[in-house]
Each structure stands twice: as structure tokens, then as C-alpha cells.
Design an enzyme around this catalytic site. Structure first.
Site, PDB file in Angstrom:
ATOM      1  N   HIS A  81      71.719  80.021  61.981  1.00 44.91           N
ATOM      2  CA  HIS A  81      73.107  80.022  62.412  1.00 44.91           C
ATOM      3  C   HIS A  81      74.048  80.103  61.211  1.00 44.91           C
ATOM      4  O   HIS A  81      73.687  79.724  60.091  1.00 44.91           O
ATOM      5  CB  HIS A  81      73.401  78.776  63.228  1.00 44.91           C
ATOM      6  CG  HIS A  81      72.719  78.794  64.558  1.00 44.91           C
ATOM      7  ND1 HIS A  81      72.945  77.837  65.517  1.00 44.91           N
ATOM      8  CD2 HIS A  81      71.807  79.651  65.100  1.00 44.91           C
ATOM      9  CE1 HIS A  81      72.214  78.108  66.592  1.00 44.91           C
ATOM     10  NE2 HIS A  81      71.511  79.198  66.349  1.00 44.91           N
ATOM     11  N   GLU A  83      76.570  78.336  60.477  1.00 48.11           N
ATOM     12  CA  GLU A  83      76.801  77.012  59.897  1.00 48.11           C
ATOM     13  C   GLU A  83      75.707  76.686  58.880  1.00 48.11           C
ATOM     14  O   GLU A  83      75.989  76.237  57.767  1.00 48.11           O
ATOM     15  CB  GLU A  83      76.806  75.926  60.986  1.00 48.11           C
ATOM     16  CG  GLU A  83      77.934  76.044  61.978  1.00 48.11           C
ATOM     17  CD  GLU A  83      77.580  76.853  63.224  1.00 48.11           C
ATOM     18  OE1 GLU A  83      78.226  76.633  64.262  1.00 48.11           O
ATOM     19  OE2 GLU A  83      76.658  77.695  63.168  1.00 48.11           O
TER      20      GLU A  83
END
Length: 161
Positions: A81, A83
Site C-alpha cells: 500500500h 502508506e
């Protein structure tokens, strides 16, 4: 009052996120992410497979089995991801993300939200809601005192900084 020229700091941060989301090769979600402290860019990332691994738009999505898309929680996605990649980019350069504000294309999945809580971040600004996990994420952030806010292009800065 002095007239502001150019985009607000929130708009600038989200424009950077939008540039990074274009780097994604995900078939389903294009996600860009950026950490800021005040008006200073700390780290960026986008969703995609580990360095040197094939991209989904080249070899197909691992979550599509027998022509059917499995849920995000299937564990089959080959990508990290945005993030996670932004955190890895910061760590590789020795950049602290403690008490940063995070800007992202989508709200985080629950696993990424738990990591962001542990950094800890102070705020999360997003453009769109990531399906399925938003209620749990909003609850977690609320309990932890993390401000989560939908980005709205306004033409002015928030007073929260």
C-alpha cells in the site's frame, strides 16, 4: 490582509499525492501518499509491488481468480500500500514521521491505519473513502485523537497547523 497567491498548503500536498498516484500500476486503485510536518514534505509513496517485481497491469491482478475479483482482505495482492511504501521510503532515509500529517488518495485499510497510529500521526487527509474498512478506521482514529478529514479544495489553509 495579504492576498494569497497559488494553492493552499493542503492543495499543494494533495497535488503531490495526485502526481504519485499516477505512478501506480494497480488495476483497481491508484493511490498516492505523502507525509508532511507543517508545510514540509517528509516522504511520499504509491501503491505497487516490491522493487523489481512485476506490476499488476503487466501480469494481471493476483486477486482475480477464475475471472472473479476477490476482496482486498484476501491477502493475495502483490502490491504494498502507498502508506507502507511512504513509511519505507522515510525509514530508508532516516526521516522521522512522528507527529506528521498524512495525505492520501483514499482512507487507509485497517492494517495501514494501525501502523499510522503507532508512528504516531496527528492527522489524515483523504480524497476518497476506501471501501469496506472505513468505519473501523474512523473509529480507531477517533479513539486515538487523530484528525481524519476529507480533502476539499477551498482556496485557503486550515487553521489547524
Amino acid at each position: 490582509m495579504e492576498k494569497r497567491i497559488g494553492p493552499s498548503w493542503d492543495e499543494t500536498a494533495m497535488e503531490i499525492v495526485e502526481v504519485y498516484e499516477k505512478r501506480s500500476h494497480c488495476i483497481w486503485f491508484k493511490v498516492g501518499a505523502a507525509f508532511y510536518r507543517g508545510n514540509r514534505l517528509l516522504a511520499v509513496g504509491y501503491n505497487g509491488p516490491p522493487r523489481g517485481e512485476p506490476h499488476c497491469d503487466e501480469v494481471g491482478c493476483a486477486k482475480v481468480v477464475k475471472g472473479k475479483r476477490l476482496p482486498s482482505s484476501s491477502g493475495l495482492c502483490r502490491g504494498a500500500h502507498a502508506e507502507m511504501n511512504a513509511i519505507a521510503n522515510a525509514a530508508s532515509e532516516g526521516v522521522s514521521l512522528k507527529n506528521a500529517r498524512f495525505y492520501c488518495t483514499y482512507t487507509p485499510c485497517y492494517d495501514c491505519a494501525k501502523v499510522l497510529v503507532n508512528l504516531p500521526i496527528v492527522g489524515y487527509v483523504y480524497k476518497e473513502v476506501y471501501p469496506d474498512e472505513a468505519p473501523k478506521v474512523f473509529e480507531l482514529f477517533k479513539r486515538q485523537g487523530i484528525i481524519i478529514q476529507k480533502f476539499q479544495k477551498k482556496g485557503g489553509d486550515r487553521n489547524e497547523r
